[in-house]
Scaffold this active site. Sequence first.
Site, PDB file in Angstrom:
ATOM      1  N   SER A 112      29.618  15.234  19.313  1.00 39.48           N
ATOM      2  CA  SER A 112      30.100  14.762  20.611  1.00 39.48           C
ATOM      3  C   SER A 112      31.605  14.929  20.770  1.00 39.48           C
ATOM      4  O   SER A 112      32.094  15.051  21.890  1.00 39.48           O
ATOM      5  CB  SER A 112      29.712  13.296  20.817  1.00 39.48           C
ATOM      6  OG  SER A 112      30.200  12.485  19.764  1.00 39.48           O
TER       7      SER A 112
ATOM      8  N   HIS B  29      36.507   9.323  19.684  1.00 37.82           N
ATOM      9  CA  HIS B  29      36.506  10.228  20.827  1.00 37.82           C
ATOM     10  C   HIS B  29      37.843  10.172  21.558  1.00 37.82           C
ATOM     11  O   HIS B  29      38.620   9.235  21.391  1.00 37.82           O
ATOM     12  CB  HIS B  29      35.360   9.868  21.772  1.00 37.82           C
ATOM     13  CG  HIS B  29      34.012  10.031  21.146  1.00 37.82           C
ATOM     14  ND1 HIS B  29      33.329   8.986  20.554  1.00 37.82           N
ATOM     15  CD2 HIS B  29      33.223  11.127  21.000  1.00 37.82           C
ATOM     16  CE1 HIS B  29      32.177   9.427  20.076  1.00 37.82           C
ATOM     17  NE2 HIS B  29      32.081  10.721  20.333  1.00 37.82           N
TER      18      HIS B  29
ATOM     19  N   ASP C  10      36.695   2.526  20.609  1.00 37.67           N
ATOM     20  CA  ASP C  10      36.284   3.831  20.104  1.00 37.67           C
ATOM     21  C   ASP C  10      37.549   4.617  19.751  1.00 37.67           C
ATOM     22  O   ASP C  10      38.257   5.107  20.626  1.00 37.67           O
ATOM     23  CB  ASP C  10      35.483   4.560  21.188  1.00 37.67           C
ATOM     24  CG  ASP C  10      35.018   5.947  20.754  1.00 37.67           C
ATOM     25  OD1 ASP C  10      35.503   6.433  19.723  1.00 37.67           O
ATOM     26  OD2 ASP C  10      34.178   6.534  21.465  1.00 37.67           O
TER      27      ASP C  10
END
Length: 416
Positions: A147, A390, A387
């Site tokens: 991702s 990312h 997070d």
Amino acid sequence: MMPQPWLDRRIQSLFPVALVSILLVGSVRLVLDNLKSNQSHIFQSYGKTDQSYQQRKPVFVSSADRFENGCNVFEGKWVWDNVTYPIYTEESCPYLVKQTTCLRNGRPDSLYRNWRWQPNACKLPRFDPLKLLDILRGKRLMFIGDSVHRGQFESMTCMLQSVIPDGKKSFHRIPPMKIFKAKEYNASIEYYWAPFIVESISDHATNHTVSKRLVSLDSIARHGKSWEGVDVLVFESYVWWMYRPTINATYGSPDDIQEYNVTKAYRLALETWANWLDSNINPLTQKVFFMSMSPTHLWSWEWKPGSDANCFNESYPIQGSYWGTGSSLAIMKIIHDIFQKLKTNVTFLNITQLSEYRKDAHTSIYGERKGKLLTKEQRADPKNFADCIHWCLPGVPDTWNEILYAYLLQNHQNFL
């Protein structure tokens, strides 16, 4: 500062907790699709380039478009630039997912969008979407990875799409792929979900868990069918390997499941990948790139001694020498060793160090979890919900693509 051995025990206890809740974010938007082959109906409809397409006047790359030979574009510093950056905005790109649209999701500052990477000894060429589209005319560019790498694909799509009129571009989500096409150029920018590069039980883009990993270290053929003949391949695989120091995997027999040390498993997987390259890549028509690891910023005590937080509420890059414990030197050595034995020419894009400085650019609490934006209660607990893996877009992945673009210019052969 390089990571010290005494950090290992603390990292091993914290890394799984941080990763298991974060990595699931990247896959919730994809659905099952087992038509991965170039022969599938979906690929024939949306992914295949038209070999009969008549090219226009070829693009000419001048010396001014190339960085100087011998210059290391990966050594440099981040400089403030609120004139030419960002290259695009959230509003201008319809293809961004909620996972990366930090401003739209409530992030109060936007400084992370205005830092430009400046190599020490040369300059990166200014990104020119029309020139890149010309270079990719009649070709396919595919990003293959997890991702984080999907974020780089979305970044590249956003960097290109603004110069293409409506009606002359398309975007299709066909798991495990996403395909953006510039119709006038008969060019496609694609993404292929393969978090371990080799095959695993995580290859279903939504129906998997991070904690129950099982990797087939010597199996890659199923993926490889979708990579055959692609003109530019950009590979990446790192963070999914780092959940624990060991990983369940098979090698030789699909029924012989063993627990491997992650570094040994990673080496075996990359050897399988290298063998696939040497057996399938045509060096005259295909280019292969490999992105180094995307760093994490899970523990603020690394750059701010005595603190007990993470990337949340960080607004500026790290100043001075820095190497975080989220980037494994052992993995870097394995990549180096494998590349030494490769017969196929692979360009290694070492974006790790330059990205290490960017503790400010992660999605933090302004992203998604399991397909939904964080709740008010979750945002109030950044220590557990931020997070720090990312990246916000626009942001750091744009720089990765500027470097990729520079290398495509560097390798482009002019035809008179």
